[in-house]
Design a protein around this motif. Structure first.
Motif, short mmCIF file in Angstrom:
data_model
loop_
_atom_site.label_atom_id
_atom_site.label_comp_id
_atom_site.label_asym_id
_atom_site.label_seq_id
_atom_site.Cartn_x
_atom_site.Cartn_y
_atom_site.Cartn_z
N ASP A 74 0.78 -1.09 0.19
CA ASP A 74 -0.11 -0.03 0.10
C ASP A 74 0.98 1.07 -0.11
OD1 ASP A 74 -2.31 -1.15 -0.18
OD2 ASP A 74 -2.87 -1.08 1.97
N PHE A 75 0.28 2.32 -0.68
CA PHE A 75 1.27 3.43 -0.74
C PHE A 75 1.31 4.21 0.57
CE2 PHE A 75 1.71 8.11 -1.82
CZ PHE A 75 2.56 7.88 -2.86
N ALA A 76 2.75 4.61 0.95
CA ALA A 76 2.56 5.40 2.06
C ALA A 76 3.80 6.56 1.80
CB ALA A 76 3.12 4.59 3.27
N ARG A 101 4.22 14.93 -12.40
CA ARG A 101 4.21 13.90 -13.63
C ARG A 101 2.99 12.96 -13.31
NH1 ARG A 101 9.03 10.37 -13.20
NH2 ARG A 101 8.30 9.51 -15.18
N SER A 102 2.24 13.02 -12.23
CA SER A 102 0.84 12.32 -11.96
C SER A 102 -0.26 13.30 -12.12
CB SER A 102 1.28 11.82 -10.76
OG SER A 102 2.35 10.81 -10.58
N VAL A 103 -0.22 14.35 -11.65
CA VAL A 103 -1.21 15.13 -11.28
C VAL A 103 -1.44 16.27 -12.44
CG1 VAL A 103 -2.73 16.79 -9.74
CG2 VAL A 103 -1.43 14.78 -8.87
N GLU A 130 -9.01 17.87 -5.58
CA GLU A 130 -9.00 16.28 -5.32
C GLU A 130 -9.07 15.64 -6.81
OE1 GLU A 130 -9.14 15.40 -1.92
OE2 GLU A 130 -11.00 14.28 -2.49
N LYS A 131 -8.96 14.34 -6.93
CA LYS A 131 -8.93 13.60 -8.13
C LYS A 131 -10.40 13.14 -7.95
CE LYS A 131 -7.11 9.59 -10.36
NZ LYS A 131 -5.92 8.22 -10.32
N LEU A 132 -10.91 13.15 -9.27
CA LEU A 132 -12.35 12.85 -9.24
C LEU A 132 -12.81 11.73 -9.63
CD1 LEU A 132 -13.94 16.16 -10.54
CD2 LEU A 132 -13.66 15.71 -8.32
N LEU A 165 -7.67 9.13 -20.13
CA LEU A 165 -6.93 10.35 -20.68
C LEU A 165 -5.58 10.64 -19.46
CD1 LEU A 165 -9.41 12.47 -22.39
CD2 LEU A 165 -7.74 11.24 -23.56
N HIS A 166 -5.89 10.37 -18.17
CA HIS A 166 -5.01 10.43 -17.31
C HIS A 166 -3.89 9.50 -17.50
CE1 HIS A 166 -3.72 9.88 -12.92
NE2 HIS A 166 -3.11 11.03 -13.22
N ILE A 167 -4.10 8.14 -17.67
CA ILE A 167 -3.21 7.39 -17.99
C ILE A 167 -2.09 7.66 -19.26
CG2 ILE A 167 -2.62 5.00 -18.87
CD1 ILE A 167 -5.09 4.25 -17.05
N PHE A 220 -1.71 11.03 -19.97
CA PHE A 220 -1.02 12.03 -19.58
C PHE A 220 0.35 11.30 -18.60
CE2 PHE A 220 0.01 14.28 -15.51
CZ PHE A 220 0.30 15.61 -16.17
N LYS A 221 0.08 10.17 -17.82
CA LYS A 221 1.45 9.84 -17.33
C LYS A 221 2.33 8.97 -18.37
CE LYS A 221 0.58 8.28 -12.66
NZ LYS A 221 -0.08 7.22 -11.74
N ARG A 222 1.92 8.68 -19.34
CA ARG A 222 2.71 7.85 -20.06
C ARG A 222 3.41 8.92 -20.90
NH1 ARG A 222 -1.63 5.33 -23.16
NH2 ARG A 222 -1.80 3.61 -21.89
N GLN A 235 1.43 -0.64 -11.39
CA GLN A 235 1.82 -0.91 -9.98
C GLN A 235 1.69 0.32 -9.04
OE1 GLN A 235 5.38 -4.21 -10.00
NE2 GLN A 235 6.08 -2.19 -10.39
N LYS A 236 1.64 1.49 -9.73
CA LYS A 236 1.28 2.67 -8.84
C LYS A 236 -0.32 2.51 -8.54
CE LYS A 236 1.36 7.45 -7.27
NZ LYS A 236 1.38 8.27 -7.88
N ARG A 237 -1.04 2.28 -9.47
CA ARG A 237 -2.60 2.19 -9.49
C ARG A 237 -2.95 1.21 -8.49
NH1 ARG A 237 -6.44 1.19 -14.44
NH2 ARG A 237 -8.57 0.80 -13.01
N VAL A 288 -5.62 3.15 -0.43
CA VAL A 288 -5.46 4.27 0.28
C VAL A 288 -5.92 5.69 -0.24
CG1 VAL A 288 -3.64 3.22 1.44
CG2 VAL A 288 -3.16 4.31 -0.47
N MET A 289 -6.35 5.72 -1.21
CA MET A 289 -6.49 6.98 -1.71
C MET A 289 -7.92 6.71 -2.48
SD MET A 289 -4.80 9.28 -4.65
CE MET A 289 -6.02 9.48 -6.15
N ILE A 290 -9.13 7.38 -2.09
CA ILE A 290 -10.60 6.92 -2.42
C ILE A 290 -11.23 8.15 -3.14
CG2 ILE A 290 -12.57 5.98 -1.91
CD1 ILE A 290 -10.94 3.99 0.08
N ASN A 335 -9.26 14.27 -14.83
CA ASN A 335 -9.95 14.00 -13.66
C ASN A 335 -9.38 14.63 -12.36
OD1 ASN A 335 -7.94 12.44 -14.43
ND2 ASN A 335 -8.84 10.31 -13.44
N PHE A 336 -8.97 15.78 -12.31
CA PHE A 336 -8.53 16.38 -11.18
C PHE A 336 -9.23 17.97 -11.15
CE2 PHE A 336 -5.75 13.04 -11.85
CZ PHE A 336 -5.15 12.67 -10.71
N ALA A 337 -9.62 18.30 -10.11
CA ALA A 337 -10.34 19.51 -9.94
C ALA A 337 -10.14 20.37 -8.61
CB ALA A 337 -11.65 19.36 -10.04
O1 LIG Z 1 -0.59 8.85 -9.58
C1 LIG Z 1 -1.91 8.87 -9.62
O2 LIG Z 1 -2.14 8.01 -10.50
C2 LIG Z 1 -2.43 9.76 -8.85
O3 LIG Z 1 -3.75 9.45 -8.96
C3 LIG Z 1 -2.11 10.72 -8.24
C4 LIG Z 1 -1.24 10.58 -6.88
C5 LIG Z 1 0.04 11.51 -6.83
C6 LIG Z 1 1.12 11.33 -5.79
C7 LIG Z 1 0.72 10.50 -4.83
C8 LIG Z 1 -0.41 9.48 -4.82
C9 LIG Z 1 -1.28 9.58 -6.10
#
Ligand SMILES: O=C(O)C(=O)Cc1ccccc1
Ligand SMILES: Nc1ncnc2c1ncn2[C@@H]1O[C@H](C[S@+](CC[C@H]([NH3+])C(=O)[O-])CC(=O)[O-])[C@@H](O)[C@H]1O
Length: 247
Positions: A18-20, A35-37, A169-171, A185-187, A189-191, A202-204, A210-212, A239-241
């Motif tokens: 779990d992410f910490a 790079r994620s938001v 928040e992420k929505l 589209l968020h994926i 963005f990360k790519r 793996q991040k997902r 932990v992130m709902i 999906n971020f607002a």
């Molecule tokens: O990385 C993600 O997919 C997110 O939704 C955002 C995020 C950014 C930093 C830590 C945890 C989640």
């Protein structure tokens, strides 16, 4: 200061923990969040601009879940109002330690910044002082859902008339087609920001429990239930607002 790239999920993990917000995350956090938001730098900078319109003399500005103090620094750069001070709160000792170092470095570079105090605490246990501005920048989504209304009610009680809560928040979206489109589209963005399919997957799985995220409708209803009179979205990117909630 050195800002190493986020490669935390680059190698295959037999089990994804779990992410910490630990030391490993702290080390790469500025790179990870940028790079994620989508829209993160715009949101952070503009929280400073919005805050300068709500901040009142002789009051406290809160940055709740402050991480490395990006919002705190934007508040200190933009708000020039008599006798305001910033209280930044985070319950990760690794974050708080590094945040204090960053803010100290800023203090020595600029004069006339608002005074700041960084507190290591759970925001669910805080005794709020009268405040003109509260920022929850991507923090509420990490609070257990049953605690969210209680926290927002306490924030509402502490807010001075004319003040505001800024909630980013992420929505999640109630319409599944809209949800899937914006998640895809968020994926993308990360790519586009250099994350591999493995890192994304793996991040997902690390953040899943932990992130709902809630929907915009859930946020609006809960903010009204907490006593807020008006909810105004001021920014959305995929999906971020970010919302302004008035007491
Ligand atoms: O990385 C993600 O997919 C997110 O939704 C955002 C995020 C950014 C930093 C830590 C945890 C989640
Ligand atoms: N109960 C809690 N009490 C205190 N802190 C908490 C709690 N739960 C989580 N946190 C803290 O909230 C922060 C969430 S990150 C905020 C980004 C920052 N606002 C930014 O604008 O850079 C969001 C993200 O990484 O997506 C972490 O530092 C946690 O330790």
């Amino acid at each position: 200061m050195r800002q190493p790239p986020d490669r935390l999920f680059a190698q295959p993990l037999s089990q994804v923990p779990d992410f910490a917000f630990n030391e490993d995350v702290v080390r790469v956090f500025p790179d990870m969040i940028k790079r994620s938001v989508p829209g993160y730098p715009t949101i952070v900078e503009n929280i400073g601009v919005l805050a300068s319109q709500f901040a009142q003399p002789h009051s406290v500005l809160y940055d709740l879940g402050s991480s490395l103090g990006a919002v705190t620094q934007a508040l200190r750069r933009h708000v020039q109002i008599e006798d305001c001070r910033v209280i930044a709160v985070d319950n990760s000792s690794a974050m708080v330690e590094r945040c204090r170092e960053y803010l100290h470095a800023q203090d020595s570079m600029f004069q006339e910044l608002l005074p700041v105090e960084v507190i290591e605490a759970d925001i669910l246990n805080l005794e709020f002082q009268p405040t003109s501005l509260v920022a929850l920048n991507f923090t509420l989504q990490f609070i257990e859902p049953p605690q969210r209304l209680i926290l927002l009610s306490r924030i509402h009680q502490a807010l001075l008339p004319g003040g505001a809560l800024i909630l980013s928040e992420k929505l999640r979206f109630e319409d599944s087609e809209q949800h899937n489109l914006l998640s895809d589209l968020h994926i993308a963005f990360k790519r586009a920001n250099g994350y591999s399919e493995l890192e994304i997957a793996q991040k997902r799985s690390a953040i899943e429990k932990v992130m709902i995220p809630d929907s915009l409708e859930q946020h609006r209803e809960r903010l009204l239930a907490a006593g807020f009179s008006k909810v105004v979205p001021w920014f959305q990117c995929l999906n971020f607002a970010s919302l302004i909630a008035l007491p």
